[in-house]
Design an enzyme around this catalytic site. Structure first.
Site, PDB file in Angstrom:
ATOM      1  N   THR A 229      32.884  29.636 -13.021  1.00 43.17           N
ATOM      2  CA  THR A 229      33.079  30.682 -13.927  1.00 43.17           C
ATOM      3  C   THR A 229      33.550  30.141 -15.251  1.00 43.17           C
ATOM      4  O   THR A 229      32.922  30.328 -16.361  1.00 43.17           O
ATOM      5  CB  THR A 229      34.016  31.664 -13.708  1.00 43.17           C
ATOM      6  OG1 THR A 229      33.547  32.403 -12.209  1.00 43.17           O
ATOM      7  CG2 THR A 229      33.971  32.802 -14.778  1.00 43.17           C
TER       8      THR A 229
ATOM      9  N   GLU B 287      63.614  59.380 -16.185  1.00 44.23           N
ATOM     10  CA  GLU B 287      64.395  60.580 -16.054  1.00 44.23           C
ATOM     11  C   GLU B 287      65.413  60.688 -17.481  1.00 44.23           C
ATOM     12  O   GLU B 287      65.580  61.920 -17.692  1.00 44.23           O
ATOM     13  CB  GLU B 287      65.391  60.246 -14.814  1.00 44.23           C
ATOM     14  CG  GLU B 287      64.792  60.319 -13.671  1.00 44.23           C
ATOM     15  CD  GLU B 287      64.003  59.007 -13.163  1.00 44.23           C
ATOM     16  OE1 GLU B 287      63.504  58.771 -12.213  1.00 44.23           O
ATOM     17  OE2 GLU B 287      64.051  57.985 -14.030  1.00 44.23           O
TER      18      GLU B 287
ATOM     19  N   LEU C  44      34.155  32.099  -4.338  1.00 39.34           N
ATOM     20  CA  LEU C  44      35.609  32.105  -4.364  1.00 39.34           C
ATOM     21  C   LEU C  44      35.761  33.769  -3.838  1.00 39.34           C
ATOM     22  O   LEU C  44      36.593  33.997  -3.064  1.00 39.34           O
ATOM     23  CB  LEU C  44      36.132  32.132  -5.679  1.00 39.34           C
ATOM     24  CG  LEU C  44      37.636  32.218  -5.818  1.00 39.34           C
ATOM     25  CD1 LEU C  44      38.411  31.415  -4.833  1.00 39.34           C
ATOM     26  CD2 LEU C  44      37.928  31.952  -7.107  1.00 39.34           C
TER      27      LEU C  44
ATOM     28  N   ARG D  48      41.841  45.028 -16.696  1.00 37.85           N
ATOM     29  CA  ARG D  48      42.644  43.782 -17.062  1.00 37.85           C
ATOM     30  C   ARG D  48      44.068  44.165 -17.615  1.00 37.85           C
ATOM     31  O   ARG D  48      45.094  43.662 -17.334  1.00 37.85           O
ATOM     32  CB  ARG D  48      41.996  42.836 -18.040  1.00 37.85           C
ATOM     33  CG  ARG D  48      40.720  42.111 -17.652  1.00 37.85           C
ATOM     34  CD  ARG D  48      40.030  41.470 -18.751  1.00 37.85           C
ATOM     35  NE  ARG D  48      38.904  40.715 -18.295  1.00 37.85           N
ATOM     36  CZ  ARG D  48      37.886  40.044 -18.950  1.00 37.85           C
ATOM     37  NH1 ARG D  48      38.048  40.168 -20.556  1.00 37.85           N
ATOM     38  NH2 ARG D  48      36.923  39.779 -18.428  1.00 37.85           N
TER      39      ARG D  48
ATOM     40  N   ALA E 235      34.224  35.310  -1.519  1.00 36.08           N
ATOM     41  CA  ALA E 235      33.896  35.438  -0.141  1.00 36.08           C
ATOM     42  C   ALA E 235      35.102  34.939   0.667  1.00 36.08           C
ATOM     43  O   ALA E 235      35.737  35.400   1.522  1.00 36.08           O
ATOM     44  CB  ALA E 235      32.661  34.700   0.262  1.00 36.08           C
TER      45      ALA E 235
ATOM     46  N   ALA F  76      30.075  42.542 -11.686  1.00 38.59           N
ATOM     47  CA  ALA F  76      29.119  43.316 -12.451  1.00 38.59           C
ATOM     48  C   ALA F  76      27.740  42.791 -11.613  1.00 38.59           C
ATOM     49  O   ALA F  76      27.505  41.505 -11.727  1.00 38.59           O
ATOM     50  CB  ALA F  76      28.958  43.178 -13.944  1.00 38.59           C
TER      51      ALA F  76
ATOM     52  N   ASP G  27      30.457  30.206 -17.852  1.00 42.23           N
ATOM     53  CA  ASP G  27      30.583  31.433 -18.958  1.00 42.23           C
ATOM     54  C   ASP G  27      31.675  30.974 -19.835  1.00 42.23           C
ATOM     55  O   ASP G  27      31.497  31.762 -20.921  1.00 42.23           O
ATOM     56  CB  ASP G  27      31.078  32.553 -18.223  1.00 42.23           C
ATOM     57  CG  ASP G  27      30.073  33.021 -16.982  1.00 42.23           C
ATOM     58  OD1 ASP G  27      28.978  32.347 -17.190  1.00 42.23           O
ATOM     59  OD2 ASP G  27      30.487  33.648 -15.991  1.00 42.23           O
TER      60      ASP G  27
ATOM     61  N   TRP H 128      24.424  39.854 -20.959  1.00 42.84           N
ATOM     62  CA  TRP H 128      25.182  40.551 -20.288  1.00 42.84           C
ATOM     63  C   TRP H 128      24.593  41.181 -18.982  1.00 42.84           C
ATOM     64  O   TRP H 128      23.588  41.764 -19.249  1.00 42.84           O
ATOM     65  CB  TRP H 128      26.089  41.431 -21.040  1.00 42.84           C
ATOM     66  CG  TRP H 128      27.030  40.774 -22.143  1.00 42.84           C
ATOM     67  CD1 TRP H 128      26.728  40.536 -23.679  1.00 42.84           C
ATOM     68  CD2 TRP H 128      28.180  40.326 -21.811  1.00 42.84           C
ATOM     69  NE1 TRP H 128      27.545  39.993 -24.003  1.00 42.84           N
ATOM     70  CE2 TRP H 128      28.358  39.793 -23.097  1.00 42.84           C
ATOM     71  CE3 TRP H 128      29.067  40.035 -21.033  1.00 42.84           C
ATOM     72  CZ2 TRP H 128      29.584  39.081 -23.435  1.00 42.84           C
ATOM     73  CZ3 TRP H 128      30.312  39.461 -21.052  1.00 42.84           C
ATOM     74  CH2 TRP H 128      30.442  38.739 -22.375  1.00 42.84           C
TER      75      TRP H 128
ATOM     76  N   GLY I 207      33.184  34.143  -9.011  1.00 38.18           N
ATOM     77  CA  GLY I 207      31.804  34.321  -8.394  1.00 38.18           C
ATOM     78  C   GLY I 207      31.952  34.454  -7.022  1.00 38.18           C
ATOM     79  O   GLY I 207      32.882  34.696  -6.175  1.00 38.18           O
TER      80      GLY I 207
END
Length: 502
Positions: free
Chosen positions: A256, A103, A353, A244, A355, A214, A260, A230, A350
Site C-alpha cells: 500500500t 458525572e 495482509l 480513522r 487475509a 473499498a 498508493d 478512486w 491490501g
C-alpha cells in the site's frame, strides 16, 4: 493467572448491533413512550434515557483511550409535559483522558435540578479524573437513583462504584440484574456498542480491529495495474476519515505504501489523529513517502528483526519509530498495540495482509464500501487474499450485517466476532443461600477460584490473587497465587488429596 479466553469460532455467535459510524448530534428529540402501565412506562423512560447516555458517550469515540466512553444523563419527571427532552436536567461525557468525568459535567450542568433526580450511566464509573470523583459528584448533587447499563468490564473496577453509591444510600439499578424488562434490549445494545473496543480488549487481550476496504461491483480494490484512485466516491472517503478519527491506529502493508503513498490522516475530521503503522517484513519501503512526515501524524514501522538496518536508521532520523519483531505477524503486532494501550485499530491494507489478519483471528468487524463500477481484470487485486477455503460452506458469515447508502456507494458492515459479554455469572436464587445468604454475589472482594485438570492429569487450583497463610511457626507468608501454595503444601497431604480425587 488464567490465560485469556479464546475467541469464539469465526462466524458463530449471537447477533449484535452494528458499531456506530459517526457521532450523534448534540441533542436529539426523544420520543415519548405510548400509554402503558406505570411500571412499563417507567421502564420505557429508563430505556430511552439510558440509550441517550450511550449516545452522549459516543461523542468522545477515539479520544478517551485507554479509558472507556462514559456518558451521563440526569433526568427528572416533568408531569406537565410528555416531551422527554424537557426532563433532562444535564448531561456530560468524558472528553479525553485527564478531563473531568461525565458525572461531574452532568451534575454541574444540572445544578439544583439534580436533587432528587435519576442519573443514567451507560457504563459503571471507573478511574477517570480521580478514583472517587464520579461517585462523589452524584452524591453531592443530590441524586437519589442511578441506572447503570453495564458493569465495568475490568475486574479490578467492576462493582466498586456501584457498591460505593449504594453505601451512600443511593438506589442503583443495573440493567440485566435489577432491571430485566425486554424494553431495555435496545438500550443495552447501545451500551455494548459504544464501548465495544474496551470489551474486545478486556476479553481477548487485543485491540478492537476493523477491516475497511473499498471495492468495485465486481469485487476489485484496484485495476490490474494497481491504480486505485478512486474506487469509492467523495462521501465514502469522508466516512473513512470518521472511522480513522475513532481509531487509535491505522495499519497498512508495504504494498500500500509503495503503490498508493497514502497519508492515512483524519484531516477532514477535527479531533483525534491516529497513529499510522506500516507492516513490512523486509522493510522494502520507499526512501520518501507521505507517511514519513511525522508532523501530520506519528508513524511506526513494524518489521522483521535485522531487516535493512541502514534504512531503519534513516527512518529514525526522520522521527519514524521502527519496531522489530522476531517473526512479524498480525497477532504479535496486535499484542504490541495492546501493550501500548490502544483500544481500536483500523486496517486499511491490501488482500494479502487482510487475509493474514483474518486467519490470525484478530479482525472483529468489516466495513466494505461497494462502488457501482466494474473494472475487470483477472489479476486485479481483491480485498481479501487466500484464506485456504475451498468450499462455500467454509465461508465466514458476518454477524448482524447492516447496509447504508452513501451517495452512489453502498456500505455493508458486519461483525466477524461478536461483542463479548463480560457480565458476571451470578448463581441462581436457590444457589446463593447455600454459599452465604449475607453475601452479595456482586461483591468485588470475592476471590474466584478455578479448578481444572492440567495436561499431566493433575487437579489444580488457580486464582489471580495472592493469599496469606500462616506457617507452622505462626508467621504469615504470602503466596502469589493459590497454585503456588498448593504446589508447596501438597506433598504434606498427598494421601488425603489422592483419596479426595478418587
Amino acid at each position: 493467572m488464567l490465560a485469556p479466553p479464546a475467541p469464539p469460532p469465526l462466524g458463530v455467535a449471537p447477533a449484535r448491533a452494528s458499531y456506530p459510524l459517526r457521532p450523534v448530534p448534540s441533542r436529539r428529540c426523544l420520543p415519548a413512550p405510548r400509554a402503558v402501565s406505570a411500571a412499563a412506562a417507567s421502564h420505557a423512560h429508563d430505556a430511552v434515557f439510558l440509550r441517550r447516555a450511550a449516545e452522549v458517550a459516543d461523542r468522545s469515540a477515539g479520544l478517551t483511550s485507554p479509558h472507556p466512553n462514559f456518558g451521563c444523563v440526569i433526568a427528572r419527571p416533568q408531569l406537565e409535559t410528555e416531551n422527554l427532552d424537557a426532563w433532562v436536567a444535564g448531561e456530560g461525557f468524558l472528553y479525553a483522558q485527564g478531563t473531568p468525568c461525565a458525572e461531574l459535567l452532568a451534575a454541574e450542568q444540572s445544578g439544583e435540578h439534580a436533587r432528587g433526580a435519576t442519573a443514567y450511566l451507560n457504563l459503571e464509573p471507573g478511574d477517570c479524573y480521580g478514583d472517587s470523583t464520579a461517585v462523589s459528584s452524584l452524591v453531592q448533587a443530590g441524586i437519589t437513583r442511578v441506572v447503570v447499563g453495564l458493569r465495568h468490564p475490568l475486574k479490578h473496577l467492576r462493582g466498586k462504584a456501584i457498591q460505593s453509591l449504594r453505601s451512600e444510600g443511593i438506589q442503583v439499578d443495573v440493567v440485566g440484574e435489577d432491571l430485566q424488562s425486554k424494553l431495555f434490549k435496545e438500550a443495552l445494545t447501545s451500551c455494548l456498542i459504544v464501548n465495544a473496543p474496551l470489551l474486545y480488549r478486556a476479553a481477548f487481550r487485543v485491540p478492537f480491529s476493523v477491516l475497511k476496504y473499498a471495492m468495485t461491483a465486481d469485487g476489485k480494490i484496484a485495476a490490474s495495474s494497481g491504480h486505485a484512485s478512486w474506487v469509492s466516491g467523495r462521501a465514502s472517503r469522508g466516512r473513512v476519515f470518521e472511522l480513522r478519527g475513532r481509531s487509535d491506529a491505522v495499519i497498512v502493508g508495504g504494498n500500500t505504501v509503495r503503490r498508493d503513498d497514502p497519508r492515512l490522516t483524519a484531516r477532514h475530521v477535527k479531533g483525534h489523529v491516529p497513529v499510522r503503522i506500516v507492516m513490512s517484513q523486509t522493510c522494502n519501503l520507499p526512501e520518501e513517502a507521505n507517511l514519513w512526515n511525522v508532523h501530520e501524524a506519528y508513524t511506526i514501522v513494524a518489521t522483521q528483526r535485522g531487516a535493512r538496518r541502514d534504512f531503519q536508521k534513516k527512518l529514525a532520523m526522520k522521527g519514524v519509530e521502527v519496531v522489530e519483531f522476531d517473526m512479524l505477524n498480525p497477532r504479535d503486532v496486535m499484542s504490541y498495540c495492546y501493550d501500548r494501550g490502544y483500544l481500536s485499530v483500523l486496517w486499511e491494507c491490501g488482500g494479502t495482509l487482510s487475509a493474514a489478519a483474518i486467519s490470525a483471528r484478530v479482525i472483529h468487524k468489516v466495513y466494505a464500501f461497494c462502488a457501482p463500477k466494474i473494472i475487470g481484470g483477472a489479476n486485479a487485486p481483491t480485498p481479501v487474499g487466500e484464506l485456504g477455503m475451498n468450499q462455500m460452506t467454509q465461508a465466514i458469515d458476518l454477524i448482524d450485517v447492516s447496509y447504508e447508502q452513501i451517495d452512489r456507494d453502498m456500505l455493508m458492515s458486519g461483525f466477524i466476532q461478536p461483542i463479548p459479554d463480560l457480565s458476571p455469572v451470578i448463581p441462581s436464587v436457590d444457589e446463593i443461600p447455600s454459599v452465604d445468604p449475607e453475601v452479595s454475589p456482586y461483591e468485588t472482594n470475592i476471590i474466584s477460584f478455578y479448578k481444572t485438570w492440567d495436561t499431566f492429569g493433575a487437579f489444580s487450583n488457580f486464582s489471580p490473587h495472592p493469599i496469606h497463610m500462616p506457617d507452622k511457626k505462626g508467621d504469615c507468608l504470602t503466596w502469589s497465587t493459590v497454585e503456588h501454595y498448593y504446589q508447596v503444601s501438597l506433598h504434606d497431604v498427598y494421601s488425603a488429596t489422592f483419596v479426595f480425587l478418587i
